[in-house]
Design a protein around this motif. Structure first.
Motif, PDB file in Angstrom:
ATOM      1  N   VAL A 167      17.963 -24.464 -18.923  1.00 12.33           N
ATOM      2  CA  VAL A 167      19.375 -24.032 -18.531  1.00 12.33           C
ATOM      3  C   VAL A 167      18.897 -24.365 -16.750  1.00 12.33           C
ATOM      4  O   VAL A 167      19.804 -24.108 -16.099  1.00 12.33           O
ATOM      5  CB  VAL A 167      19.322 -22.559 -18.782  1.00 12.33           C
ATOM      6  N   ALA A 168      17.909 -23.485 -15.885  1.00  9.53           N
ATOM      7  CA  ALA A 168      18.024 -23.785 -14.866  1.00  9.53           C
ATOM      8  C   ALA A 168      17.537 -25.188 -14.080  1.00  9.53           C
ATOM      9  O   ALA A 168      18.896 -25.640 -13.887  1.00  9.53           O
ATOM     10  CB  ALA A 168      16.605 -23.061 -14.402  1.00  9.53           C
ATOM     11  N   GLU A 169      17.858 -25.847 -14.840  1.00  8.19           N
ATOM     12  CA  GLU A 169      17.671 -27.838 -14.142  1.00  8.19           C
ATOM     13  C   GLU A 169      18.744 -27.848 -14.478  1.00  8.19           C
ATOM     14  O   GLU A 169      18.974 -29.159 -14.674  1.00  8.19           O
ATOM     15  CB  GLU A 169      16.552 -28.696 -15.533  1.00  8.19           C
ATOM     16  N   SER A 170      19.660 -27.127 -15.552  1.00  6.01           N
ATOM     17  CA  SER A 170      20.670 -28.273 -16.149  1.00  6.01           C
ATOM     18  C   SER A 170      22.032 -28.167 -14.868  1.00  6.01           C
ATOM     19  O   SER A 170      21.929 -26.968 -14.141  1.00  6.01           O
ATOM     20  CB  SER A 170      21.721 -27.514 -17.164  1.00  6.01           C
ATOM     21  N   HIS A 171      22.764 -29.169 -13.955  1.00  3.23           N
ATOM     22  CA  HIS A 171      23.783 -28.243 -13.846  1.00  3.23           C
ATOM     23  C   HIS A 171      25.260 -28.103 -14.354  1.00  3.23           C
ATOM     24  O   HIS A 171      25.773 -28.426 -13.377  1.00  3.23           O
ATOM     25  CB  HIS A 171      23.425 -30.240 -12.799  1.00  3.23           C
ATOM     26  N   ALA A 172      25.284 -28.062 -14.889  1.00  2.00           N
ATOM     27  CA  ALA A 172      26.761 -27.266 -15.324  1.00  2.00           C
ATOM     28  C   ALA A 172      25.724 -26.505 -17.234  1.00  2.00           C
ATOM     29  O   ALA A 172      24.778 -25.945 -17.284  1.00  2.00           O
ATOM     30  CB  ALA A 172      27.440 -28.587 -16.810  1.00  2.00           C
ATOM     31  N   ALA A 173      26.890 -25.990 -17.046  1.00  2.00           N
ATOM     32  CA  ALA A 173      26.301 -24.301 -18.342  1.00  2.00           C
ATOM     33  C   ALA A 173      26.076 -25.290 -19.499  1.00  2.00           C
ATOM     34  O   ALA A 173      26.710 -26.061 -20.485  1.00  2.00           O
ATOM     35  CB  ALA A 173      28.064 -23.961 -18.228  1.00  2.00           C
ATOM     36  N   VAL A 174      25.069 -24.777 -20.126  1.00  2.97           N
ATOM     37  CA  VAL A 174      24.472 -25.718 -21.726  1.00  2.97           C
ATOM     38  C   VAL A 174      24.621 -24.573 -22.649  1.00  2.97           C
ATOM     39  O   VAL A 174      24.476 -22.916 -22.582  1.00  2.97           O
ATOM     40  CB  VAL A 174      23.027 -25.985 -21.145  1.00  2.97           C
ATOM     41  N   GLY A 175      25.050 -25.179 -23.890  1.00  3.19           N
ATOM     42  CA  GLY A 175      24.857 -24.338 -25.040  1.00  3.19           C
ATOM     43  C   GLY A 175      23.755 -24.006 -25.954  1.00  3.19           C
ATOM     44  O   GLY A 175      22.612 -24.798 -25.262  1.00  3.19           O
ATOM     45  N   ALA A 176      23.349 -23.149 -26.828  1.00  4.07           N
ATOM     46  CA  ALA A 176      22.735 -23.381 -27.423  1.00  4.07           C
ATOM     47  C   ALA A 176      21.810 -24.322 -27.943  1.00  4.07           C
ATOM     48  O   ALA A 176      20.959 -25.256 -28.061  1.00  4.07           O
ATOM     49  CB  ALA A 176      21.872 -22.075 -28.019  1.00  4.07           C
ATOM     50  N   TYR A 177      22.991 -24.799 -28.880  1.00 11.43           N
ATOM     51  CA  TYR A 177      22.638 -26.524 -29.148  1.00 11.43           C
ATOM     52  C   TYR A 177      22.449 -27.345 -28.194  1.00 11.43           C
ATOM     53  O   TYR A 177      21.320 -28.240 -28.782  1.00 11.43           O
ATOM     54  CB  TYR A 177      23.538 -27.192 -30.156  1.00 11.43           C
ATOM     55  N   ASP A 178      22.803 -27.717 -26.867  1.00 13.12           N
ATOM     56  CA  ASP A 178      21.917 -28.677 -26.391  1.00 13.12           C
ATOM     57  C   ASP A 178      20.684 -27.941 -25.752  1.00 13.12           C
ATOM     58  O   ASP A 178      20.025 -29.204 -25.588  1.00 13.12           O
ATOM     59  CB  ASP A 178      23.125 -28.720 -24.807  1.00 13.12           C
ATOM     60  N   SER A 203      34.128 -18.227 -22.132  1.00 12.91           N
ATOM     61  CA  SER A 203      35.497 -18.958 -22.807  1.00 12.91           C
ATOM     62  C   SER A 203      34.082 -20.442 -23.692  1.00 12.91           C
ATOM     63  O   SER A 203      34.985 -21.358 -24.249  1.00 12.91           O
ATOM     64  CB  SER A 203      35.782 -19.098 -21.796  1.00 12.91           C
ATOM     65  N   ARG A 204      33.195 -20.965 -22.649  1.00 13.73           N
ATOM     66  CA  ARG A 204      32.708 -21.908 -23.618  1.00 13.73           C
ATOM     67  C   ARG A 204      31.604 -21.376 -24.227  1.00 13.73           C
ATOM     68  O   ARG A 204      30.814 -22.172 -25.214  1.00 13.73           O
ATOM     69  CB  ARG A 204      31.895 -22.541 -22.364  1.00 13.73           C
ATOM     70  N   ASN A 205      31.097 -20.213 -24.630  1.00 17.00           N
ATOM     71  CA  ASN A 205      30.134 -19.508 -25.204  1.00 17.00           C
ATOM     72  C   ASN A 205      28.702 -20.629 -24.514  1.00 17.00           C
ATOM     73  O   ASN A 205      27.645 -21.623 -25.726  1.00 17.00           O
ATOM     74  CB  ASN A 205      29.734 -20.147 -26.632  1.00 17.00           C
ATOM     75  N   ALA A 206      28.339 -20.789 -23.441  1.00 13.04           N
ATOM     76  CA  ALA A 206      27.233 -21.039 -22.097  1.00 13.04           C
ATOM     77  C   ALA A 206      26.733 -20.605 -21.507  1.00 13.04           C
ATOM     78  O   ALA A 206      27.494 -20.157 -21.585  1.00 13.04           O
ATOM     79  CB  ALA A 206      28.018 -22.845 -22.367  1.00 13.04           C
ATOM     80  N   PHE A 207      25.567 -20.973 -20.980  1.00 12.61           N
ATOM     81  CA  PHE A 207      24.976 -20.116 -19.967  1.00 12.61           C
ATOM     82  C   PHE A 207      24.695 -21.123 -19.108  1.00 12.61           C
ATOM     83  O   PHE A 207      24.428 -22.405 -19.084  1.00 12.61           O
ATOM     84  CB  PHE A 207      23.544 -19.965 -21.304  1.00 12.61           C
ATOM     85  N   VAL A 208      24.468 -20.512 -17.719  1.00 13.26           N
ATOM     86  CA  VAL A 208      24.016 -20.490 -16.616  1.00 13.26           C
ATOM     87  C   VAL A 208      22.935 -19.701 -16.169  1.00 13.26           C
ATOM     88  O   VAL A 208      22.850 -18.680 -16.754  1.00 13.26           O
ATOM     89  CB  VAL A 208      24.661 -21.338 -15.842  1.00 13.26           C
ATOM     90  N   ALA A 209      22.070 -20.358 -15.125  1.00 15.24           N
ATOM     91  CA  ALA A 209      20.633 -19.946 -14.869  1.00 15.24           C
ATOM     92  C   ALA A 209      21.708 -18.914 -13.280  1.00 15.24           C
ATOM     93  O   ALA A 209      22.396 -19.433 -12.948  1.00 15.24           O
ATOM     94  CB  ALA A 209      19.617 -20.461 -15.201  1.00 15.24           C
ATOM     95  N   CYS A 210      20.755 -17.892 -13.021  1.00 17.90           N
ATOM     96  CA  CYS A 210      20.956 -16.589 -12.198  1.00 17.90           C
ATOM     97  C   CYS A 210      21.119 -17.174 -11.070  1.00 17.90           C
ATOM     98  O   CYS A 210      19.485 -17.197 -10.735  1.00 17.90           O
ATOM     99  CB  CYS A 210      20.729 -15.363 -12.592  1.00 17.90           C
ATOM    100  N   SER A 211      21.490 -16.966 -10.447  1.00 21.06           N
ATOM    101  CA  SER A 211      21.727 -17.833  -9.384  1.00 21.06           C
ATOM    102  C   SER A 211      20.742 -16.752  -8.082  1.00 21.06           C
ATOM    103  O   SER A 211      20.204 -16.917  -7.089  1.00 21.06           O
ATOM    104  CB  SER A 211      22.546 -18.611  -8.209  1.00 21.06           C
ATOM    105  N   HIS A 212      20.472 -15.476  -8.030  1.00 18.04           N
ATOM    106  CA  HIS A 212      20.153 -14.566  -7.565  1.00 18.04           C
ATOM    107  C   HIS A 212      17.953 -14.209  -7.504  1.00 18.04           C
ATOM    108  O   HIS A 212      18.024 -14.039  -8.856  1.00 18.04           O
ATOM    109  CB  HIS A 212      20.853 -13.971  -7.679  1.00 18.04           C
TER     110      HIS A 212
END
Length: 66
Positions: free
Chosen positions: A11-22, A57-66
Motif C-alpha cells: 500500500v505504501a509503495e503505491s502512488h495511488a489507492a489500491v484495492g485488495a486484489y491489486d 467510494s473506491r473500496n481502496a486503501f492508501v497508507a497513512c502519511s502521518h
C-alpha cells in the motif's frame, strides 16, 4: 506479522489507492499468492491501528502519511 508488514509495504509503495486484489497481484509477483481473506483481515487490522485509510467510494486503501 510479516504478512501485515508486506501488505502495508504494498500500500505504501503505491502512488495511488489500491484495492485488495491489486495487493494480491503485487504480492503474488514476489512469492506465494495470499488468499483474499488474509489480505482483507490484514487491511482491517492496519485500518484499526491507523496505518492505512480506506477510500469508501473506491473500496481502496492508501497508507497513512502521518
Amino acid at each position: 506479522t510479516g504478512q501485515r508488514r508486506d501488505i502495508l509495504n504494498c500500500v505504501a509503495e503505491s502512488h495511488a489507492a489500491v484495492g485488495a486484489y491489486d495487493i494480491i497481484e503485487r504480492m503474488a509477483a514476489l512469492g506465494p499468492r495470499p488468499a483474499p481473506i488474509t489480505v482483507y483481515r490484514a487491511l482491517d487490522f492496519l485500518l484499526a491501528h491507523g496505518l492505512v485509510h480506506k477510500i469508501e467510494s473506491r473500496n481502496a486503501f492508501v497508507a497513512c502519511s502521518h
